[in-house]
Design a protein around this motif. Sequence first.
Motif, mmCIF file in Angstrom:
data_model
loop_
_atom_site.group_PDB
_atom_site.id
_atom_site.type_symbol
_atom_site.label_atom_id
_atom_site.label_comp_id
_atom_site.label_asym_id
_atom_site.label_seq_id
_atom_site.Cartn_x
_atom_site.Cartn_y
_atom_site.Cartn_z
ATOM 1 N N ARG A 49 0.823 -1.209 0.000
ATOM 2 C CA ARG A 49 0.000 0.000 0.000
ATOM 3 C C ARG A 49 0.858 1.260 0.000
ATOM 4 O O ARG A 49 0.521 2.246 -0.651
ATOM 5 N N MET A 50 1.966 1.234 0.714
ATOM 6 C CA MET A 50 2.881 2.381 0.691
ATOM 7 C C MET A 50 3.456 2.582 -0.709
ATOM 8 O O MET A 50 3.556 3.714 -1.183
ATOM 9 N N GLN A 51 3.825 1.488 -1.368
ATOM 10 C CA GLN A 51 4.358 1.593 -2.728
ATOM 11 C C GLN A 51 3.293 2.100 -3.692
ATOM 12 O O GLN A 51 3.568 2.930 -4.560
ATOM 13 N N VAL A 52 2.068 1.610 -3.540
ATOM 14 C CA VAL A 52 0.961 2.069 -4.373
ATOM 15 C C VAL A 52 0.745 3.570 -4.167
ATOM 16 O O VAL A 52 0.617 4.325 -5.134
ATOM 17 N N ALA A 53 0.734 4.009 -2.917
ATOM 18 C CA ALA A 53 0.543 5.436 -2.626
ATOM 19 C C ALA A 53 1.654 6.260 -3.270
ATOM 20 O O ALA A 53 1.394 7.311 -3.877
ATOM 21 N N LYS A 54 2.866 5.787 -3.142
ATOM 22 C CA LYS A 54 4.015 6.477 -3.723
ATOM 23 C C LYS A 54 3.846 6.615 -5.237
ATOM 24 O O LYS A 54 4.027 7.699 -5.804
ATOM 25 N N MET A 55 3.450 5.520 -5.881
ATOM 26 C CA MET A 55 3.299 5.527 -7.336
ATOM 27 C C MET A 55 2.109 6.378 -7.777
ATOM 28 O O MET A 55 2.173 7.053 -8.802
ATOM 29 N N LEU A 56 1.027 6.373 -7.004
ATOM 30 C CA LEU A 56 -0.118 7.239 -7.320
ATOM 31 C C LEU A 56 0.290 8.700 -7.232
ATOM 32 O O LEU A 56 -0.098 9.520 -8.069
ATOM 33 N N MET A 57 1.089 9.038 -6.227
ATOM 34 C CA MET A 57 1.549 10.416 -6.082
ATOM 35 C C MET A 57 2.501 10.816 -7.216
ATOM 36 O O MET A 57 2.632 11.993 -7.528
ATOM 37 N N GLU A 58 3.129 9.821 -7.822
ATOM 38 C CA GLU A 58 3.979 10.069 -8.993
ATOM 39 C C GLU A 58 3.151 10.114 -10.283
ATOM 40 O O GLU A 58 3.704 10.238 -11.371
ATOM 41 N N ARG A 59 1.833 9.971 -10.113
ATOM 42 C CA ARG A 59 0.877 10.011 -11.231
ATOM 43 C C ARG A 59 1.038 8.839 -12.197
ATOM 44 O O ARG A 59 0.812 8.973 -13.401
ATOM 45 N N ARG A 60 1.437 7.691 -11.673
ATOM 46 C CA ARG A 60 1.543 6.484 -12.491
ATOM 47 C C ARG A 60 0.142 5.925 -12.713
ATOM 48 O O ARG A 60 -0.763 6.141 -11.909
ATOM 49 N N THR A 61 -0.050 5.180 -13.779
ATOM 50 C CA THR A 61 -1.366 4.626 -14.104
ATOM 51 C C THR A 61 -1.659 3.398 -13.254
ATOM 52 O O THR A 61 -0.741 2.733 -12.763
ATOM 53 N N TYR A 62 -2.954 3.101 -13.114
ATOM 54 C CA TYR A 62 -3.366 1.904 -12.380
ATOM 55 C C TYR A 62 -2.722 0.661 -12.979
ATOM 56 O O TYR A 62 -2.265 -0.222 -12.243
ATOM 57 N N LEU A 63 -2.699 0.572 -14.311
ATOM 58 C CA LEU A 63 -2.116 -0.605 -14.966
ATOM 59 C C LEU A 63 -0.639 -0.751 -14.633
ATOM 60 O O LEU A 63 -0.160 -1.851 -14.351
ATOM 61 N N ASP A 64 0.087 0.345 -14.666
ATOM 62 C CA ASP A 64 1.514 0.336 -14.337
ATOM 63 C C ASP A 64 1.715 -0.066 -12.875
ATOM 64 O O ASP A 64 2.578 -0.891 -12.559
ATOM 65 N N ILE A 65 0.903 0.516 -11.992
ATOM 66 C CA ILE A 65 1.012 0.213 -10.565
ATOM 67 C C ILE A 65 0.706 -1.257 -10.307
ATOM 68 O O ILE A 65 1.443 -1.937 -9.578
ATOM 69 N N ALA A 66 -0.356 -1.762 -10.921
ATOM 70 C CA ALA A 66 -0.732 -3.169 -10.737
ATOM 71 C C ALA A 66 0.369 -4.090 -11.243
ATOM 72 O O ALA A 66 0.729 -5.071 -10.576
ATOM 73 N N ALA A 67 0.926 -3.771 -12.408
ATOM 74 C CA ALA A 67 1.984 -4.603 -12.982
ATOM 75 C C ALA A 67 3.250 -4.570 -12.132
ATOM 76 O O ALA A 67 3.917 -5.592 -11.949
ATOM 77 N N THR A 68 3.588 -3.422 -11.600
ATOM 78 C CA THR A 68 4.820 -3.256 -10.821
ATOM 79 C C THR A 68 4.705 -3.846 -9.417
ATOM 80 O O THR A 68 5.637 -4.494 -8.932
ATOM 81 N N THR A 69 3.568 -3.608 -8.761
ATOM 82 C CA THR A 69 3.436 -4.000 -7.352
ATOM 83 C C THR A 69 2.672 -5.306 -7.139
ATOM 84 O O THR A 69 2.753 -5.898 -6.074
ATOM 85 N N GLY A 70 1.881 -5.712 -8.135
ATOM 86 C CA GLY A 70 1.028 -6.884 -7.961
ATOM 87 C C GLY A 70 -0.260 -6.565 -7.215
ATOM 88 O O GLY A 70 -1.047 -7.455 -6.907
ATOM 89 N N ALA A 71 -0.492 -5.291 -6.929
ATOM 90 C CA ALA A 71 -1.704 -4.883 -6.209
ATOM 91 C C ALA A 71 -2.912 -4.997 -7.127
ATOM 92 O O ALA A 71 -2.821 -4.755 -8.333
ATOM 93 N N SER A 72 -4.032 -5.330 -6.539
ATOM 94 C CA SER A 72 -5.279 -5.377 -7.301
ATOM 95 C C SER A 72 -5.768 -3.963 -7.557
ATOM 96 O O SER A 72 -5.382 -3.019 -6.852
ATOM 97 N N THR A 73 -6.641 -3.810 -8.553
ATOM 98 C CA THR A 73 -7.194 -2.488 -8.811
ATOM 99 C C THR A 73 -8.046 -2.028 -7.628
ATOM 100 O O THR A 73 -8.132 -0.834 -7.365
#
Length: 101
Positions: A49-73
């Motif tokens: 969740r911390m990595q997801v938050a970091k990536m969202l703040m970097e304005r990364r896309t959901y698809l990129d975040i999911a692929a990088t972190t393995g997090a669900s949408t």
Amino acid sequence: MNGEYISKLQNEEMDFLFDAILELKNREECYRFFEDVCTINEIKALAQRMQVAKMLMERRTYLDIAATTGASTATISRVNRSLNYGSNGYKLAFDKLNWKP
């Protein structure tokens, strides 16, 4: 934040837990404590969740975040909702870490 923040979670048991966490002095103590208190999957979920938050703040896309972190949408959406409408906890933590996107 102005004034004292009161959490919906606040009670004596949560205060005791957070007081214990605040007494930890370094990463090794954190690893020891969290390995005893949480399952490995719970700890990994928090880190994710911390990595997801970091990536969202970097304005990364959901698809990129999911692929990088393995997090669900669903997880990404929940973190995004917290970033936009939550208690500013992520922002507070990132500020304390002097992290900026």
